[in-house]
Design a protein around this motif. Structure first.
Motif, PDB file in Angstrom:
ATOM      1  N   ILE A  92       0.840  -1.196   0.000  1.00  0.00           N
ATOM      2  CA  ILE A  92       0.000   0.000   0.000  1.00  0.00           C
ATOM      3  C   ILE A  92       0.881   1.254   0.000  1.00  0.00           C
ATOM      4  O   ILE A  92       0.586   2.223  -0.704  1.00  0.00           O
ATOM      5  N   THR A  93       1.957   1.216   0.764  1.00  0.00           N
ATOM      6  CA  THR A  93       2.895   2.343   0.789  1.00  0.00           C
ATOM      7  C   THR A  93       3.472   2.577  -0.601  1.00  0.00           C
ATOM      8  O   THR A  93       3.566   3.720  -1.064  1.00  0.00           O
ATOM      9  N   MET A  94       3.840   1.494  -1.261  1.00  0.00           N
ATOM     10  CA  MET A  94       4.378   1.600  -2.620  1.00  0.00           C
ATOM     11  C   MET A  94       3.340   2.139  -3.598  1.00  0.00           C
ATOM     12  O   MET A  94       3.619   3.058  -4.366  1.00  0.00           O
ATOM     13  N   LEU A  95       2.146   1.571  -3.557  1.00  0.00           N
ATOM     14  CA  LEU A  95       1.091   1.968  -4.494  1.00  0.00           C
ATOM     15  C   LEU A  95       0.612   3.395  -4.256  1.00  0.00           C
ATOM     16  O   LEU A  95       0.426   4.160  -5.199  1.00  0.00           O
ATOM     17  N   GLY A  96       0.384   3.743  -2.988  1.00  0.00           N
ATOM     18  CA  GLY A  96      -0.205   5.038  -2.664  1.00  0.00           C
ATOM     19  C   GLY A  96       0.785   6.131  -2.357  1.00  0.00           C
ATOM     20  O   GLY A  96       0.396   7.287  -2.183  1.00  0.00           O
ATOM     21  N   GLN A  97       2.052   5.769  -2.245  1.00  0.00           N
ATOM     22  CA  GLN A  97       3.096   6.748  -1.941  1.00  0.00           C
ATOM     23  C   GLN A  97       2.810   7.521  -0.660  1.00  0.00           C
ATOM     24  O   GLN A  97       3.136   8.702  -0.557  1.00  0.00           O
ATOM     25  N   ALA A  98       2.183   6.865   0.299  1.00  0.00           N
ATOM     26  CA  ALA A  98       1.867   7.495   1.584  1.00  0.00           C
ATOM     27  C   ALA A  98       2.774   6.917   2.665  1.00  0.00           C
ATOM     28  O   ALA A  98       3.363   5.848   2.496  1.00  0.00           O
ATOM     29  N   GLN A  99       2.844   7.618   3.766  1.00  0.00           N
ATOM     30  CA  GLN A  99       3.659   7.224   4.914  1.00  0.00           C
ATOM     31  C   GLN A  99       2.791   7.340   6.173  1.00  0.00           C
ATOM     32  O   GLN A  99       1.794   8.052   6.172  1.00  0.00           O
ATOM     33  N   PRO A 100       3.201   6.683   7.258  1.00  0.00           N
ATOM     34  CA  PRO A 100       2.491   6.874   8.521  1.00  0.00           C
ATOM     35  C   PRO A 100       2.465   8.363   8.879  1.00  0.00           C
ATOM     36  O   PRO A 100       3.441   9.072   8.671  1.00  0.00           O
ATOM     37  N   GLY A 101       1.331   8.817   9.365  1.00  0.00           N
ATOM     38  CA  GLY A 101       1.175  10.220   9.726  1.00  0.00           C
ATOM     39  C   GLY A 101       0.622  11.079   8.603  1.00  0.00           C
ATOM     40  O   GLY A 101       0.352  12.258   8.801  1.00  0.00           O
ATOM     41  N   ASP A 102       0.424  10.487   7.418  1.00  0.00           N
ATOM     42  CA  ASP A 102      -0.139  11.224   6.281  1.00  0.00           C
ATOM     43  C   ASP A 102      -1.666  11.286   6.321  1.00  0.00           C
ATOM     44  O   ASP A 102      -2.284  11.859   5.437  1.00  0.00           O
ATOM     45  N   LYS A 103      -2.278  10.711   7.366  1.00  0.00           N
ATOM     46  CA  LYS A 103      -3.733  10.665   7.520  1.00  0.00           C
ATOM     47  C   LYS A 103      -4.342   9.793   6.427  1.00  0.00           C
ATOM     48  O   LYS A 103      -5.119  10.237   5.587  1.00  0.00           O
ATOM     49  N   THR A 104      -3.949   8.516   6.445  1.00  0.00           N
ATOM     50  CA  THR A 104      -4.464   7.546   5.486  1.00  0.00           C
ATOM     51  C   THR A 104      -4.769   6.246   6.219  1.00  0.00           C
ATOM     52  O   THR A 104      -4.546   6.130   7.433  1.00  0.00           O
ATOM     53  N   MET A 105      -5.184   5.265   5.460  1.00  0.00           N
ATOM     54  CA  MET A 105      -5.449   3.932   5.991  1.00  0.00           C
ATOM     55  C   MET A 105      -4.217   3.336   6.665  1.00  0.00           C
ATOM     56  O   MET A 105      -4.331   2.505   7.563  1.00  0.00           O
ATOM     57  N   LEU A 106      -3.033   3.771   6.257  1.00  0.00           N
ATOM     58  CA  LEU A 106      -1.792   3.263   6.850  1.00  0.00           C
ATOM     59  C   LEU A 106      -1.680   3.606   8.324  1.00  0.00           C
ATOM     60  O   LEU A 106      -1.014   2.894   9.085  1.00  0.00           O
ATOM     61  N   ASP A 107      -2.330   4.668   8.753  1.00  0.00           N
ATOM     62  CA  ASP A 107      -2.258   5.060  10.158  1.00  0.00           C
ATOM     63  C   ASP A 107      -2.978   4.067  11.065  1.00  0.00           C
ATOM     64  O   ASP A 107      -2.689   4.012  12.257  1.00  0.00           O
ATOM     65  N   ALA A 108      -3.861   3.263  10.515  1.00  0.00           N
ATOM     66  CA  ALA A 108      -4.475   2.165  11.255  1.00  0.00           C
ATOM     67  C   ALA A 108      -3.773   0.846  10.955  1.00  0.00           C
ATOM     68  O   ALA A 108      -3.607   0.003  11.831  1.00  0.00           O
ATOM     69  N   LEU A 109      -3.331   0.660   9.724  1.00  0.00           N
ATOM     70  CA  LEU A 109      -2.754  -0.618   9.301  1.00  0.00           C
ATOM     71  C   LEU A 109      -1.363  -0.859   9.871  1.00  0.00           C
ATOM     72  O   LEU A 109      -1.060  -1.967  10.330  1.00  0.00           O
ATOM     73  N   ILE A 110      -0.508   0.131   9.848  1.00  0.00           N
ATOM     74  CA  ILE A 110       0.872  -0.085  10.303  1.00  0.00           C
ATOM     75  C   ILE A 110       0.943  -0.459  11.787  1.00  0.00           C
ATOM     76  O   ILE A 110       1.648  -1.411  12.140  1.00  0.00           O
ATOM     77  N   PRO A 111       0.204   0.191  12.673  1.00  0.00           N
ATOM     78  CA  PRO A 111       0.228  -0.280  14.072  1.00  0.00           C
ATOM     79  C   PRO A 111      -0.317  -1.711  14.207  1.00  0.00           C
ATOM     80  O   PRO A 111       0.190  -2.494  15.008  1.00  0.00           O
ATOM     81  N   ALA A 112      -1.310  -2.049  13.403  1.00  0.00           N
ATOM     82  CA  ALA A 112      -1.882  -3.399  13.449  1.00  0.00           C
ATOM     83  C   ALA A 112      -0.866  -4.446  13.002  1.00  0.00           C
ATOM     84  O   ALA A 112      -0.882  -5.580  13.490  1.00  0.00           O
ATOM     85  N   ALA A 113       0.031  -4.062  12.098  1.00  0.00           N
ATOM     86  CA  ALA A 113       1.024  -4.994  11.576  1.00  0.00           C
ATOM     87  C   ALA A 113       2.054  -5.391  12.629  1.00  0.00           C
ATOM     88  O   ALA A 113       2.764  -6.376  12.454  1.00  0.00           O
ATOM     89  N   ALA A 114       2.125  -4.666  13.715  1.00  0.00           N
ATOM     90  CA  ALA A 114       3.044  -5.018  14.794  1.00  0.00           C
ATOM     91  C   ALA A 114       2.437  -6.034  15.753  1.00  0.00           C
ATOM     92  O   ALA A 114       3.121  -6.529  16.652  1.00  0.00           O
TER      93      ALA A 114
END
Length: 173
Positions: A92-114
């Motif tokens: 998702i990071t590769m496809l969307g070019q987003a990072q944690p803290g960018d206010k995206t789905m990654l802000d929920a997904l990355i903590p869950a991945a731990a």
């Protein structure tokens, strides 16, 4: 997996308007409808639910959320949840070019991945979702709205948290 996806459809039918409203504050207001369309297709697919999701949902959301559907299918088939979610987050990071803290789905997904269990993943995703109102969007439509969406929950993060909560509940059934 089909019964999990059917449960998702039922839950997201109830959440569709709420997710659309969250998205309307920072985007185009169709997030709930888009996710529901993808989930309905995934739930009725004979194989490859992530492909059915991606095709039915379309656009960026279709491609991004299909990664989560694929990850949860891997977990249902025995993969460790943290590993599967981390792979999805990387894609998702590769496809969307987003990072944690960018206010995206990654802000929920990355903590869950731990996390090491579905329940812990769901709890971590909920915390990540709940942190998004304080964030200014740096990607997507939300970065163009007044205040960059500060004060609003990110709809994508809300959907990730909900999917993981449903998955955790399904695993306990």
């Amino acid at each position: 997996m089909k019964d999990f996806l059917a449960l998702c459809v039922t839950r997201f039918e109830a959440l569709e308007q709420e997710l659309n409203q969250l998205d309307a504050a920072t985007g185009d207001g169709d997030h709930g409808a888009t996710i529901l369309k993808g989930l309905r297709a995934a739930a009725t697919a004979d194989a490859a639910p992530e492909k059915a999701f991606r095709k039915a949902a379309g656009g960026a959301s279709g491609s991004l959320f299909a990664q989560i559907v694929a990850a949860l299918e891997k977990v249902a088939n025995g993969a460790p949840i943290g590993e599967a979610l981390a792979q999805a987050a990387e894609r998702i990071t590769m496809l969307g070019q987003a990072q944690p803290g960018d206010k995206t789905m990654l802000d929920a997904l990355i903590p869950a991945a731990a996390a090491t269990t579905p329940d812990a993943a769901a709890q971590a995703a909920a915390k990540g979702r709940d942190a998004t109102p304080d964030m200014a969007a740096k990607r997507g439509r939300a970065k163009h709205v007044e205040g960059a969406g500060v004060g609003h929950i990110d709809a994508g993060a809300a959907s990730v948290a909900e999917l993981l909560a449903i998955f955790a509940e399904w695993r306990r059934m």
